[in-house]
Design a protein around this motif. Structure first.
Motif, PDB file in Angstrom:
ATOM      1  N   LYS A   1      -1.199   5.162  -1.299  1.00 50.99           N
ATOM      2  CA  LYS A   1      -2.395   4.735  -0.392  1.00 50.99           C
ATOM      3  C   LYS A   1      -2.246   4.689   0.484  1.00 50.99           C
ATOM      4  CE  LYS A   1      -3.981   5.019  -4.496  1.00 50.99           C
ATOM      5  NZ  LYS A   1      -4.621   6.409  -5.865  1.00 50.99           N
TER       6      LYS A   1
ATOM      7  N   GLU B   1      -7.840  -4.471  -0.955  1.00 47.92           N
ATOM      8  CA  GLU B   1      -7.407  -3.969   0.108  1.00 47.92           C
ATOM      9  C   GLU B   1      -8.046  -4.185   0.935  1.00 47.92           C
ATOM     10  OE1 GLU B   1      -7.509   0.772  -0.402  1.00 47.92           O
ATOM     11  OE2 GLU B   1      -6.528   0.159  -2.846  1.00 47.92           O
TER      12      GLU B   1
ATOM     13  N   SER C   1       0.446  -4.694  -8.087  1.00 46.00           N
ATOM     14  CA  SER C   1      -0.090  -3.863  -7.409  1.00 46.00           C
ATOM     15  C   SER C   1      -1.600  -4.384  -7.283  1.00 46.00           C
ATOM     16  CB  SER C   1      -0.091  -2.318  -8.988  1.00 46.00           C
ATOM     17  OG  SER C   1       1.104  -2.025  -9.794  1.00 46.00           O
TER      18      SER C   1
ATOM     19  N   LEU D   1       1.863   1.790  -3.783  1.00 46.86           N
ATOM     20  CA  LEU D   1       1.388   1.644  -4.592  1.00 46.86           C
ATOM     21  C   LEU D   1       0.867   3.679  -3.937  1.00 46.86           C
ATOM     22  CD1 LEU D   1      -0.747  -0.806  -4.472  1.00 46.86           C
ATOM     23  CD2 LEU D   1       0.811  -0.650  -6.206  1.00 46.86           C
TER      24      LEU D   1
ATOM     25  N   HIS E   1      -5.698   1.716 -12.808  1.00 48.50           N
ATOM     26  CA  HIS E   1      -3.608   2.167 -12.020  1.00 48.50           C
ATOM     27  C   HIS E   1      -2.864   1.641 -13.052  1.00 48.50           C
ATOM     28  CE1 HIS E   1      -1.210   2.258  -8.473  1.00 48.50           C
ATOM     29  NE2 HIS E   1      -0.836   1.317  -9.115  1.00 48.50           N
TER      30      HIS E   1
ATOM     31  N   THR F   1      -4.250  -2.410  -5.969  1.00 51.62           N
ATOM     32  CA  THR F   1      -5.535  -2.237  -5.343  1.00 51.62           C
ATOM     33  C   THR F   1      -6.578  -2.049  -5.637  1.00 51.62           C
ATOM     34  OG1 THR F   1      -4.924  -0.091  -5.389  1.00 51.62           O
ATOM     35  CG2 THR F   1      -4.257  -1.109  -7.398  1.00 51.62           C
TER      36      THR F   1
ATOM     37  N   MET G   1       0.616  -1.130  -0.069  1.00 51.27           N
ATOM     38  CA  MET G   1       0.013  -0.172  -0.196  1.00 51.27           C
ATOM     39  C   MET G   1       1.171   1.184   0.101  1.00 51.27           C
ATOM     40  SD  MET G   1      -3.431  -0.666  -0.216  1.00 51.27           S
ATOM     41  CE  MET G   1      -3.851   0.623   0.445  1.00 51.27           C
TER      42      MET G   1
ATOM     43  N   ALA H   1     -12.761   3.894  -5.215  1.00 52.90           N
ATOM     44  CA  ALA H   1     -11.286   4.017  -5.592  1.00 52.90           C
ATOM     45  C   ALA H   1     -10.669   5.080  -6.421  1.00 52.90           C
ATOM     46  CB  ALA H   1     -10.609   2.604  -6.363  1.00 52.90           C
TER      47      ALA H   1
END
Length: 520
Positions: free
Chosen positions: A31, A269, A99, A29, A107, A101, A26, A361
């Motif tokens: 976030k 997530e 990734s 990335l 993304h 996410t 996270m 998101a």
């Protein structure tokens, strides 16, 4: 461009329910962990497997394949399409491991696409993904509603019962009711959602066994189709110029049955150990559902009776007269339909969860109107309640279109497949580009290794080929009512997204790539 940072500089503080690896992912990335990671492999596997509901969808959408291609066409198109579909799934699984996410495809495009076009292509992908999942929720709720109507027609029409009159507004009310059920489970019932998905998975498997056994053994006096007719009989009831074209148009049945392989990504997530669990969940879901779907397809074709008797049924669903022929029992047919209805309602619950996380998101990156509210996470429930409610409201509003015109509603709902397929095409193409760079793609816990490039290229070619036929109508020379208007809706959404990007998005949209940290 991504920001560079030493791995040691990244905090190892673990978020709620997260592993150290999750927290590190996270932070790489860019976030903040806002959602509670309360999904494990079995629960997220249950959500994605029942969300796709492949064997159930094969029965529900069998009409398309029976009209265009017939029994043999459905078998061979299913096998060929699954090869392409599976390659697309494992291609995205590898990217999801890099990734993990909730943003998913938009993304990935932002991180791996051509630098000059990263921001715009990411924005476009995000809008198409939001559209696709919102349309998916509206479609599944409507499908459940019309299945209820179909059962009313099947049970209460003719000399032995009162006559049920099929009304479009009935379907709208049923659609809204299913949407409300999904909303209740995704908000007030948020604590039971992960364990409930495990239970639903068991029902999905046992329901498959029950339906298959009933169709094979319950009525031995009913004649079964010969191997010759199942494996060699093609039909072209749609009036296409060639049998090959008819079969390609008929691939809508398996394609619709595999909708949503990216669902686990948008729940990433909320998954513990996401970089490993999410890709393996995607692969496992594709294999299990693909196998169950094929077995159910063969079961249907051997036991449905005369193909002419199951097309254009009064209920609107070909599987109802097919199951009735196979079992010779009205009660058994209702039982099979009830199992399918329950599973499709459960699918709607999972689709709403996925659609709301995708919306959350994208709003988190300031890409949607009222982004601040849509990206808000309730402190008590740790879920994006506003995104859940907005997704429900969109389905309710769309369902009202059905009162005036079923064709207009279908045009909006059917754009789902094309929109989602486009969001698969763009990130896979972007990763192919990165593979040719000296540094290659970043390391991942789920890797295709040396096979990555050929698998990516093949899946990209199949997706580009298959998406063309999602815009075809069921029959050649259709009337305006029977026309597939999804290309019009799809084009309108693309134009809308481009215009919105020019006048608004390019000033406020925070492309994920600007927040990603490149680990040295």
């Amino acid at each position: 461009m991504t920001r560079s940072v030493d791995k040691e500089m990244i905090s190892q503080e673990v978020g709620v329910g997260a592993t150290t690896q999750d927290d590190w992912d996270m932070q790489r990335l860019g976030k903040t962990q806002q959602l509670k990671r309360n999904f494990r492999f079995y629960s997220i596997f249950g959500l994605t497997t029942t969300l796709m509901a492949t064997w159930e969808s094969i029965l529900l959408t069998s009409t398309y394949g029976l009209i265009d291609g017939g029994p043999a066409g459905m078998v061979y198109v299913y096998i060929a399409s699954f090869v392409g579909f599976f390659c697309a799934v494992i291609s995205m699984a590898e990217i999801a491991s890099i990734s993990p996410t909730s943003g998913g495809q938009y993304h990935w495009v932002s991180e791996f696409a051509w630098p000059k076009y990263q921001r715009f292509l990411s924005y476009l992908t995000g809008w198409l993904s939001v559209l696709g999942w919102q349309a998916a929720f509206a479609s599944i709720c409507y499908l459940c509603g019309t299945l209820i109507q179909g059962l009313l027609v099947y049970n209460y029409s003719g000399p032995d019962g009162w006559l049920y009159t099929y009304e479009r507004w009935h379907g709208t009310l049923f659609t809204i009711a299913i949407a409300v059920i999904g909303t209740v489970v995704n908000t007030w019932g948020y604590k039971i959602l992960p364990p409930m998905e495990g239970l639903i998975l068991a029902i999905h498997i046992f329901g498959f066994v029950a339906v298959m056994v009933m169709m094979w053994v319950m009525s031995p006096d009913q004649p079964q189709a010969s191997g010759e007719s199942v494996w060699k009989e093609f039909t072209n009831s749609g009036g296409w110029s060639s049998m090959g074209l008819a079969c390609l148009v008929g691939q809508l049945t398996p394609i619709f049955s595999w909708t949503g392989p990216d669902a686990a990504t948008h729940m990433a997530e909320e998954v513990q150990n996401a970089a490993l669990i999410v890709p393996w969940c995607m692969v496992s879901t594709a294999l299990i559902n693909g196998s169950l779907g094929f077995i159910m397809l063969v079961t249907l074709l051997y036991n449905m009776g005369n193909i002419a008797d199951v097309l254009n049924p009064a209920s609107g669903f070909s599987f109802i007269p097919a199951v009735n022929h196979a079992t010779g029992s009205v009660a058994a047919t209702n039982g099979v339909a009830a199992i399918i209805l329950i599973m499709e309602v459960c699918s709607a619950i999972g689709i709403l969860a996925t659609a709301s996380r995708q919306t959350f998101a994208f709003a988190r990156d300031d890409a949607l109107p009222f982004s601040k509210h849509l990206a808000h996470v309730n402190r008590n429930t740790q879920i994006p309640v506003c995104s859940v409610l907005v997704s429900t409201i969109i389905t309710v509003l769309l369902s009202l279109i059905n009162i005036g015109s079923t064709a207009a509603f279908n045009a909006v709902a059917s754009v789902m497949i094309a929109a989602l397929f486009t969001t698969y095409i763009l990130p896979i193409a972007a990763v192919i580009r990165v593979r040719f760079e000296p540094s290659g793609i970043p390391p991942s816990r789920f890797s295709l290794g040396a096979l990555g490039l050929p698998i990516n290229v093949f899946s990209l070619a199949w997706l580009c080929f298959a998406i063309i036929f999602t815009f075809f109508p069921t029959a050649n020379n259709p009337t305006p009512v029977d026309m597939n208007w999804s290309i019009l809706v799809f084009g309108a959404v693309v134009i809308f997204a481009i215009v919105l990007y020019i006048v608004h998005g390019r000033r406020v949209y925070r492309a994920p790539v600007t927040q990603v940290r490149k680990v040295d």
